[in-house]
Structures are given as structure tokens and as C-alpha cells.
Design an enzyme around this catalytic site. Sequence first.
Site, mmCIF file in Angstrom:
data_model
loop_
_atom_site.group_PDB
_atom_site.id
_atom_site.type_symbol
_atom_site.label_atom_id
_atom_site.label_comp_id
_atom_site.label_asym_id
_atom_site.label_seq_id
_atom_site.Cartn_x
_atom_site.Cartn_y
_atom_site.Cartn_z
ATOM 1 N N GLY A 41 -11.075 -1.823 -11.647
ATOM 2 C CA GLY A 41 -11.479 -2.374 -10.355
ATOM 3 C C GLY A 41 -11.697 -1.293 -9.317
ATOM 4 N N THR B 83 -11.465 -0.871 -1.797
ATOM 5 C CA THR B 83 -12.306 -0.511 -0.646
ATOM 6 C C THR B 83 -11.485 -0.102 0.571
ATOM 7 O OG1 THR B 83 -12.454 -2.782 0.133
ATOM 8 C CG2 THR B 83 -14.125 -2.065 -1.461
ATOM 9 N N ASP C 111 -11.966 -4.966 -4.541
ATOM 10 C CA ASP C 111 -10.722 -5.353 -3.876
ATOM 11 C C ASP C 111 -10.816 -5.010 -2.396
ATOM 12 O OD1 ASP C 111 -7.626 -5.937 -4.174
ATOM 13 O OD2 ASP C 111 -7.787 -4.119 -2.953
ATOM 14 N N TYR D 180 -7.552 -4.309 5.751
ATOM 15 C CA TYR D 180 -8.317 -3.066 5.590
ATOM 16 C C TYR D 180 -9.468 -2.982 6.582
ATOM 17 C CZ TYR D 180 -6.190 -2.947 0.881
ATOM 18 O OH TYR D 180 -5.333 -2.957 -0.183
ATOM 19 N N LYS E 192 -7.103 -10.415 0.619
ATOM 20 C CA LYS E 192 -5.657 -10.625 0.819
ATOM 21 C C LYS E 192 -5.350 -11.184 2.199
ATOM 22 C CE LYS E 192 -5.028 -6.363 -1.835
ATOM 23 N NZ LYS E 192 -6.135 -5.523 -1.364
ATOM 24 N N HIS F 179 -0.700 -10.292 0.827
ATOM 25 C CA HIS F 179 -0.777 -8.822 0.846
ATOM 26 C C HIS F 179 0.584 -8.163 0.695
ATOM 27 C CE1 HIS F 179 -3.436 -5.368 2.521
ATOM 28 N NE2 HIS F 179 -2.476 -4.876 1.774
ATOM 29 N N LEU G 225 -4.816 6.748 -9.366
ATOM 30 C CA LEU G 225 -4.979 8.211 -9.455
ATOM 31 C C LEU G 225 -4.008 8.941 -8.533
ATOM 32 C CD1 LEU G 225 -8.900 8.466 -9.471
ATOM 33 C CD2 LEU G 225 -7.330 8.260 -11.414
HETATM 34 N N1 LIG Z 1 -1.785 -3.962 -1.719
HETATM 35 C C1 LIG Z 1 -1.551 -2.816 -1.195
HETATM 36 O O1 LIG Z 1 -0.588 -2.644 -0.455
HETATM 37 C C2 LIG Z 1 -2.465 -1.671 -1.495
HETATM 38 C C3 LIG Z 1 -2.099 -0.404 -1.051
HETATM 39 C C4 LIG Z 1 -2.946 0.658 -1.337
HETATM 40 C C5 LIG Z 1 -4.128 0.461 -2.040
HETATM 41 N N2 LIG Z 1 -4.478 -0.791 -2.429
HETATM 42 C C6 LIG Z 1 -5.777 -1.022 -3.114
HETATM 43 O O2 LIG Z 1 -5.903 -0.140 -4.195
HETATM 44 C C7 LIG Z 1 -7.102 0.624 -4.075
HETATM 45 C C8 LIG Z 1 -6.926 1.939 -4.770
HETATM 46 O O3 LIG Z 1 -5.874 2.707 -4.191
HETATM 47 P P1 LIG Z 1 -6.030 4.234 -3.880
HETATM 48 O O4 LIG Z 1 -7.043 4.432 -2.814
HETATM 49 O O5 LIG Z 1 -4.698 4.793 -3.675
HETATM 50 O O6 LIG Z 1 -6.676 4.763 -5.262
HETATM 51 P P2 LIG Z 1 -6.697 6.163 -5.984
HETATM 52 O O7 LIG Z 1 -7.911 6.095 -6.844
HETATM 53 O O8 LIG Z 1 -5.383 6.471 -6.593
HETATM 54 O O9 LIG Z 1 -6.888 7.233 -4.833
HETATM 55 C C9 LIG Z 1 -8.081 7.391 -4.124
HETATM 56 C C10 LIG Z 1 -8.218 8.867 -3.792
HETATM 57 O O10 LIG Z 1 -8.493 9.600 -4.996
HETATM 58 C C11 LIG Z 1 -9.663 10.384 -4.838
HETATM 59 N N3 LIG Z 1 -10.421 10.292 -6.095
HETATM 60 C C12 LIG Z 1 -11.035 9.203 -6.618
HETATM 61 N N4 LIG Z 1 -11.605 9.480 -7.783
HETATM 62 C C13 LIG Z 1 -11.365 10.782 -8.027
HETATM 63 C C14 LIG Z 1 -11.719 11.651 -9.081
HETATM 64 N N5 LIG Z 1 -12.430 11.220 -10.112
HETATM 65 N N6 LIG Z 1 -11.289 12.944 -9.023
HETATM 66 C C15 LIG Z 1 -10.566 13.382 -7.970
HETATM 67 N N7 LIG Z 1 -10.191 12.599 -6.939
HETATM 68 C C16 LIG Z 1 -10.600 11.305 -6.956
HETATM 69 C C17 LIG Z 1 -10.422 9.766 -3.678
HETATM 70 O O11 LIG Z 1 -11.114 10.760 -2.961
HETATM 71 P P3 LIG Z 1 -12.662 10.571 -2.461
HETATM 72 O O12 LIG Z 1 -12.741 9.235 -1.785
HETATM 73 O O13 LIG Z 1 -12.820 11.714 -1.529
HETATM 74 O O14 LIG Z 1 -13.508 10.666 -3.686
HETATM 75 C C18 LIG Z 1 -9.319 9.156 -2.818
HETATM 76 O O15 LIG Z 1 -8.813 10.119 -1.906
HETATM 77 C C19 LIG Z 1 -7.357 0.661 -2.556
HETATM 78 O O16 LIG Z 1 -8.690 0.933 -2.210
HETATM 79 C C20 LIG Z 1 -6.981 -0.750 -2.195
HETATM 80 O O17 LIG Z 1 -8.029 -1.621 -2.540
HETATM 81 C C21 LIG Z 1 -3.656 -1.840 -2.194
#
Ligand SMILES: NC(=O)c1ccc[n+]([C@@H]2O[C@H](COP(=O)([O-])OP(=O)(O)OC[C@H]3O[C@@H](n4cnc5c(N)ncnc54)[C@H](OP(=O)(O)O)[C@@H]3O)[C@@H](O)[C@H]2O)c1
Length: 313
Positions: free
Chosen positions: A25, A28, A52, A57, A86, A119, A220
Amino acid sequence: MASADDLRHAKLPLNNGSGAIPALGFGTLIPDPVATGIATKAALEAGFRLLDTAERYRTETQVGEAMREVFDEGRVKRKDVFVVTKLWNTNHRPERVKPAFEASLRKLQLDYVDLYLIHTPFAFQPGDEQDPRDASGAVIYDKAVTLLDTWRALERLVDEGRCRAIGLSDVNLEQAKGIFDAARIKPAVVHVESHPYLPEWELLNYCRKNGIVFQAFAALGHSSEPSLLEDPVVTAVASRVNKTPAQVLLAWAIQRGTALLTTSKTSGRIRENFDVSRIPEDAVREISEGVKLRVRFNSVVETGVPGFIARGK
Ligand SMILES: NC(=O)c1ccc[n+]([C@@H]2O[C@H](COP(=O)([O-])OP(=O)(O)OC[C@H]3O[C@@H](n4cnc5c(N)ncnc54)[C@H](OP(=O)(O)O)[C@@H]3O)[C@@H](O)[C@H]2O)c1
């Protein structure tokens, strides 16, 4: 179980709703609104079929516009995209749930969502201020509503056909069990932070046993320190199997039986992250057993205050 070629299209069965949820997934939670729209379109074009978002957000409008453009161009159909949003903490009172849900639908330009999540399990003082604080800066919680009261209001949305499935986010095992045991419509998804530094095996096993999809966010490591993408076990596996560390982490998550969310505002990385394929089972084991560090990057589970939100107001 997905075959070697179809990991990126793998789906996990849901106990209610649209039948199945894509394992891979796209999240965003991107601070800049223009970048959110561009990234959402790039994600759909790269092949992601789960988006998502969340009221909190403040990305629902941009996600809605990006989807509308892609749907209007005829490249992707609404029915083929699994859309998740959410309910925010300030809307936990049952009478606030439907209006909040309808506001999300309007922003998304949709007439249903595939999954609606609470959420966090924390109810905040109801009102327009998403982050209510007292004079000393402490969060103002709402003691007049329980998580089960809110859950019952989500069940009614399912009855009305407005959302296909409902679930929980940022809950611990006890909270997940409490709702599962009391629910008329069981949670279809539990969405929590998870990656090799926070594998949450106990919660994952509980979800597996009870037919709940475990969806891992920050797959990640959210670009936080210590860097999961630079972990020596992960980088060693990546060079051995000839994939990037990100692709290895995403494959690990799917192959251990979870759905996941990853985010990027960079189109090259969005394509890289969709280009996942199976890693050998011994590599999955090596990551599960060889990574010993334990880190939670997001403290939202402790207070309900989001740890990663960059777009304040
Ligand atoms: N329910 C909750 O409380 C909650 C909390 C947090 C997140 N979420 C959801 O989960 C989603 C994902 O979480 P997350 O943003 O922490 O995801 P993540 O994929 O672990 O981290 C995103 C970060 O990783 C970098 N990145 C992505 N692909 C990469 C790659 N191939 N190589 C190197 N760096 C890479 C991105 O940088 P760039 O953008 O610069 O590429 C960004 O800074 C959120 O967007 C949201 O929808 C939910």
C-alpha cells in the site's frame, strides 16, 4: 500464498468488506500538498492499488483530486483501488462519526471507502481543533466516550453501505482484543507501526488467529534514525539477493504475512517500491532472527498525538 512473480499484486483476505486488501500500500502522509497530489498519481501509475490517507493528514483533498484525474483519464478504475481513510481523535463521539466520515468522502470525491479506521484509540475533546490543549499545553482528552462507543458508530456506517470494512489503528494487543471480543462487525484490519525493529510478533499472531489483516506502517522506518535501510543485516541480504534495502524490507513484510504501507514523494523510489518480488525464505528468517535492535519511531500509541505529522494546521 503469492507466487514469486506476484508479490506486488498479493492480496490478503478480509473478514468483511471488499473481499481482499492489497498487501502493498501507498501512504499519503506527505507534508506538502502539491507533492501529495503528484506522489499519489505517480503511485497509481506505478501500480499501487491501495491508498492510505486520513482526516488528520489533511491530504484527503489532494488524494481525491489525484484519483479523480487518473480515473477520468481511464487509466485506472475506482473499483480497482482500495481506499483507506481514518476518523480523527476529536470525532470519537458517536454523533460526530457520520459527519466526519461524510466530510472525508466529499474530500476524496468518493461515494464509499474500502476501509475506515479509527485513527487512534484516544478520544480528544470534540471540536474543530484537531490538537486540543489546555493552558499548560497538555492534551485535553474526552472521557465521555469509549472506544467501543466509537466502534459501534463505525459498525452502523458498514450497515449503511458507506464503507466496506472497518478497523483499528495504533492499538495494542489488549485494545484490539477488547474491540474484537465485543464487536458485532469484527475489525478487518489492525494498522500499526511495524518493521524489523518493531516486529510486533504477538499482535501479528493474534491477528492471524482471528482472521484480522495486520497492516504495517513505516515499513521502511520512516527515514528515521537508527536507519533501517542501513541496517547491516538488511544491507547484507540486499546485496546477496541483488535488490535494494527498501525492496528487501517490503518483501520481508509481505512474506511474513502482513500488509504494509510505504510512502515516497520521489517518483523513482515509488517505482522502486512497487517493484517488489520474493526473497528467499532463509533471507526472511535472517531478518526476523538476525535484527536484534528494537525501536519504535512513532509514539502516537502512547498519547494519541501523532508523531510523524508535519502539516500542523
Ligand atoms: N496510523 C498512524 O498513526 C500512522 C502513522 C504513520 C504513518 N501512517 C501511514 O503509513 C504510511 C507510511 O509510513 P511512513 O511514511 O513512515 O513510511 P516509510 O516508507 O517507512 O517512510 C517514508 C520515508 O522513507 C523514504 N523512502 C521511501 N522509499 C524509499 C526508498 N526506496 N529508499 C530510500 N528511502 C525511501 C521517504 O523519502 P522520500 O519521500 O524523500 O522518497 C520517506 O522519508 C504513511 O504515509 C501513512 O499513510 C500511519
